[in-house]
Design a protein around this motif. Sequence first.
Motif, PDB file in Angstrom:
ATOM      1  N   ASP A 103       0.886  -1.155   0.000  1.00 10.94           N
ATOM      2  CA  ASP A 103       0.000   0.000   0.000  1.00 10.94           C
ATOM      3  C   ASP A 103       0.931   1.213   0.000  1.00 10.94           C
ATOM      4  N   ALA A 105       0.622   4.410  -0.169  1.00 10.75           N
ATOM      5  CA  ALA A 105       0.342   5.556   0.706  1.00 10.75           C
ATOM      6  C   ALA A 105       0.820   5.296   2.131  1.00 10.75           C
ATOM      7  N   LEU A 106       0.626   4.078   2.616  1.00 10.27           N
ATOM      8  CA  LEU A 106       1.076   3.745   3.975  1.00 10.27           C
ATOM      9  C   LEU A 106       2.598   3.683   4.041  1.00 10.27           C
ATOM     10  N   ILE A 109       4.124   7.127   4.197  1.00 13.67           N
ATOM     11  CA  ILE A 109       4.049   7.753   5.518  1.00 13.67           C
ATOM     12  C   ILE A 109       5.247   7.337   6.366  1.00 13.67           C
ATOM     13  N   ASN A 410      -5.714   2.030   7.892  1.00 15.11           N
ATOM     14  CA  ASN A 410      -5.585   3.223   7.054  1.00 15.11           C
ATOM     15  C   ASN A 410      -4.488   4.151   7.582  1.00 15.11           C
ATOM     16  N   LYS A 411      -4.392   5.333   7.020  1.00 14.72           N
ATOM     17  CA  LYS A 411      -3.321   6.264   7.371  1.00 14.72           C
ATOM     18  C   LYS A 411      -3.362   6.720   8.820  1.00 14.72           C
ATOM     19  N   ASN A 412      -4.525   6.575   9.468  1.00 16.57           N
ATOM     20  CA  ASN A 412      -4.653   6.941  10.879  1.00 16.57           C
ATOM     21  C   ASN A 412      -4.512   5.742  11.802  1.00 16.57           C
ATOM     22  N   LEU A 436       1.539  -2.368   4.320  1.00 17.70           N
ATOM     23  CA  LEU A 436       2.585  -1.435   3.878  1.00 17.70           C
ATOM     24  C   LEU A 436       3.849  -2.131   3.378  1.00 17.70           C
ATOM     25  N   PHE A 453       3.564   4.096  13.149  1.00 14.25           N
ATOM     26  CA  PHE A 453       2.119   3.911  13.265  1.00 14.25           C
ATOM     27  C   PHE A 453       1.668   3.710  14.709  1.00 14.25           C
TER      28      PHE A 453
END
Length: 466
Positions: A103, A105-106, A109, A410-412, A436, A453
């Motif tokens: 993923d 986007a993860l 981060i 998710n991102k949070n 991720l 995270f």
Amino acid sequence: MISRRQIIIGTASALMAPGLCFAKKKWDVIIVGSGVAGLSAAVSSLQSGAKSVLILEKSPVIGGHSIVSTGYVSAVDPKRQKYKDSPELMLENMLEIGGHKNDTALAEIVCQRSFEIINWLEDVGVKWEPTLLQTAAGLFPRSHISNTVRAGYDYVMALNSYAIRHGAKLLLNTKVESLITEDGRVVGVTASLGKDQSVPMYAGAVILATGGFTANVEMRTRFDPRLGPEFATTANPFGNAYDGATGDAITMTEPLGAALKDAQYIQLIPFWGGRLLDYVGGDIFVNKHGKRFVSESASWKEISEAVLKQPDKEMWAITDSQSRKGASLGIKLMNQVVRKANSVQEMASIMHVEPSVLTQTLDTYNRHAKINEDPIFHKNRFTQTISVPPYYFGIERLCVHFCCGGVRFNKNAQVLRKDGSVIEGLYVCGEASGGLHGHDRMGGVALTSAFVFGKIAGKHSISQTA
């Protein structure tokens, strides 16, 4: 007179009292698991304004797999790095190792916030060594470590000390059995405080940092049928120790409709045999004929697949006196898992390898090391030749090491259902989470992602309950 029976009953009551007391209040956040992901979440939630944080650990000691980790933390670090690096290059490396199944986007981060995490951990009390190395399967020299003997212990102790000093409560020997929900939102956990005694504990948010499922043979064969009981885990290589990586996050969240991501990708590594280094450039891998068969700087997936093709699914790992060896050297020498030789000829004799073949292998390797170029297997990092006796060597086999997948998030760091919606009040971080890493994990990034995270989960859980 107080009888022995009364003393026993009184002692048992006193031991149970903290758990029963903790069950009577509502916490801002309950964190399940006391490895670095869970402890990062605890510290972060306290720094974000939490007034009551409870950490539940099912084992009698804190730390999980983190506390026995070698401890390399991959991060972009303009303050310490000798080579030009960037979050973009780190992401490129993660995607390459992960087969572009990550993923993105993860993973991004983690890369973007990696330097922030290094500084954050310094503020918490971690002291970094000044030299950064390229950890095994790390692709680039960006791996930080506090020391080569007990780095994982350092991180656990620093985070736990901060959390306890700032008001977090820790309860050991407390297994979380299930999640409590109201109207689709997670509002607490049911925890076992002892034999036949389970109690509900309520919180504004629950963070799962329970680790992977490498020690759960039934679960891992569900996702990869090849990994039966004949494969030990790196946390319990001899089958005589406790390993709590039993997939508790999956067991608890699947009944709520949580999605899994990449659970079929389970990492094997050679670890408890002849390999003494956890960085690239100071050792060489050869087969039973004394010949190289893979790049030592390749991903663990590539190395593992190459080892599985070798006779008896094993290899020899060789280094010399120049390398920085880990804490396992003494015990491995004592148990003769690793042997020591004063010449290549002596080493070849012990290995039952033709001396001329092993000599040629090392001579060729050392020529390439001197020019930092490997035209045969394309190894991308050399820190030394392997030419200064004594030589250290031993047979190395594969163990189950890391779950690249787990509960989708998710991102949070919020847990997601199969339809992509958020399970309110529930978070996941560390090896319990999935997405991720892709089909393989870059060296040094497991701890980085757990820190990143864990910190995100702690902060967001409080922002949603404030």
